[in-house]
Design a protein around this motif. Sequence first.
Motif, PDB file in Angstrom:
ATOM      1  N   GLU A  20      67.494  17.822  56.061  1.00 26.56           N
ATOM      2  CA  GLU A  20      68.744  17.085  55.904  1.00 26.56           C
ATOM      3  C   GLU A  20      69.909  18.073  56.001  1.00 26.56           C
ATOM      4  O   GLU A  20      69.991  19.022  55.224  1.00 26.56           O
TER       5      GLU A  20
ATOM      6  N   GLU B 253      67.768  13.401  69.469  1.00 27.18           N
ATOM      7  CA  GLU B 253      67.398  12.142  68.800  1.00 27.18           C
ATOM      8  C   GLU B 253      66.439  12.422  67.644  1.00 27.18           C
ATOM      9  O   GLU B 253      66.571  11.824  66.562  1.00 27.18           O
TER      10      GLU B 253
ATOM     11  N   ALA C  13      68.526  13.975  64.825  1.00 26.51           N
ATOM     12  CA  ALA C  13      69.383  12.977  64.180  1.00 26.51           C
ATOM     13  C   ALA C  13      68.561  12.041  63.297  1.00 26.51           C
ATOM     14  O   ALA C  13      68.981  11.684  62.192  1.00 26.51           O
ATOM     15  N   ALA C  14      67.367  11.662  63.761  1.00 27.25           N
ATOM     16  CA  ALA C  14      66.502  10.768  62.983  1.00 27.25           C
ATOM     17  C   ALA C  14      66.043  11.414  61.677  1.00 27.25           C
ATOM     18  O   ALA C  14      65.720  10.715  60.720  1.00 27.25           O
TER      19      ALA C  14
ATOM     20  N   GLY D  50      67.991  13.493  59.973  1.00 31.60           N
ATOM     21  CA  GLY D  50      69.174  13.833  59.192  1.00 31.60           C
ATOM     22  C   GLY D  50      69.771  15.184  59.514  1.00 31.60           C
ATOM     23  O   GLY D  50      70.578  15.717  58.743  1.00 31.60           O
TER      24      GLY D  50
ATOM     25  N   LYS E 205      72.054  17.984  61.713  1.00 26.70           N
ATOM     26  CA  LYS E 205      73.177  18.150  62.627  1.00 26.70           C
ATOM     27  C   LYS E 205      72.531  18.586  63.936  1.00 26.70           C
ATOM     28  O   LYS E 205      71.542  19.307  63.925  1.00 26.70           O
TER      29      LYS E 205
ATOM     30  N   HIS F  31      74.910   7.859  73.909  1.00 26.87           N
ATOM     31  CA  HIS F  31      74.160   7.788  72.650  1.00 26.87           C
ATOM     32  C   HIS F  31      75.129   7.885  71.482  1.00 26.87           C
ATOM     33  O   HIS F  31      75.673   8.950  71.207  1.00 26.87           O
ATOM     34  N   GLU F  32      75.304   6.763  70.806  1.00 30.66           N
ATOM     35  CA  GLU F  32      76.309   6.670  69.752  1.00 30.66           C
ATOM     36  C   GLU F  32      76.172   7.779  68.707  1.00 30.66           C
ATOM     37  O   GLU F  32      77.156   8.371  68.280  1.00 30.66           O
ATOM     38  N   GLN F  33      74.923   8.086  68.297  1.00 30.95           N
ATOM     39  CA  GLN F  33      74.746   9.079  67.242  1.00 30.95           C
ATOM     40  C   GLN F  33      74.818  10.509  67.774  1.00 30.95           C
ATOM     41  O   GLN F  33      74.805  11.449  67.008  1.00 30.95           O
ATOM     42  N   LEU F  34      74.927  10.680  69.096  1.00 31.27           N
ATOM     43  CA  LEU F  34      74.916  12.020  69.683  1.00 31.27           C
ATOM     44  C   LEU F  34      76.199  12.391  70.420  1.00 31.27           C
ATOM     45  O   LEU F  34      76.394  13.566  70.735  1.00 31.27           O
TER      46      LEU F  34
ATOM     47  N   GLU G 136      79.143  13.074  69.809  1.00 35.02           N
ATOM     48  CA  GLU G 136      80.011  14.125  69.288  1.00 35.02           C
ATOM     49  C   GLU G 136      79.263  15.443  69.079  1.00 35.02           C
ATOM     50  O   GLU G 136      79.822  16.390  68.527  1.00 35.02           O
TER      51      GLU G 136
END
Length: 185
Positions: free
Chosen positions: A121, A134, A137-138, A140, A142, A161-164, A166
């Motif tokens: 995390e 991915e 991110a899954a 937790g 950075k 990819h919304e979670q990536l 940035e």
Amino acid sequence: MTNPLIILDRDGVLNEDTDAYVKSVDEWIPLPGSAAAVGQLCKAGFQVAIATNQSGLARGYFQPSDLDAMHAKMTALAAAEGGEFAHIAFCPHGPDDHCDCRKPLPGLIHQIEQALDNSAEGAWMIGDSIRDLEAGAAAGCKVALVRTGKGAKSEPRLAAHEQLFEAPVFDDLAAFTRFLLDGAH
């Protein structure tokens, strides 16, 4: 207190990658500056671990002894720079094996957490592909992309990819290491 964790993909981050698979110790060619970057991270107090898909095992392209030889070379090069890998987690499965460790699933990262008794995390996951990020991110983490390996081809796909989208992008592992050690994290 456990040292902070950095998780690296292998092929394309530490060594040259190829669509034909890295199948032998002779084909395992380090990227310039990668071993030195591992040494710098370790000297700065980070635990450095590897999370790598190695479906070439399932495909019969190489044997476990070949993978061991590649990892021995990688470990020796890092050690020569004052670095060490706290854990090397690899997925030996093919894409149709339905395992829980093949990235983009986070199973390899969970294996690292368990082996090191250290949470991922907030740790950094550095990769050269969307699936690496991915997985991070899954779990937790950075995430950061390097342009080496498949990274330059992956970079334009980050925006989808919304979670990536940035995620910071670096030319190579050495550039990420300079960023991190210069306190920009």
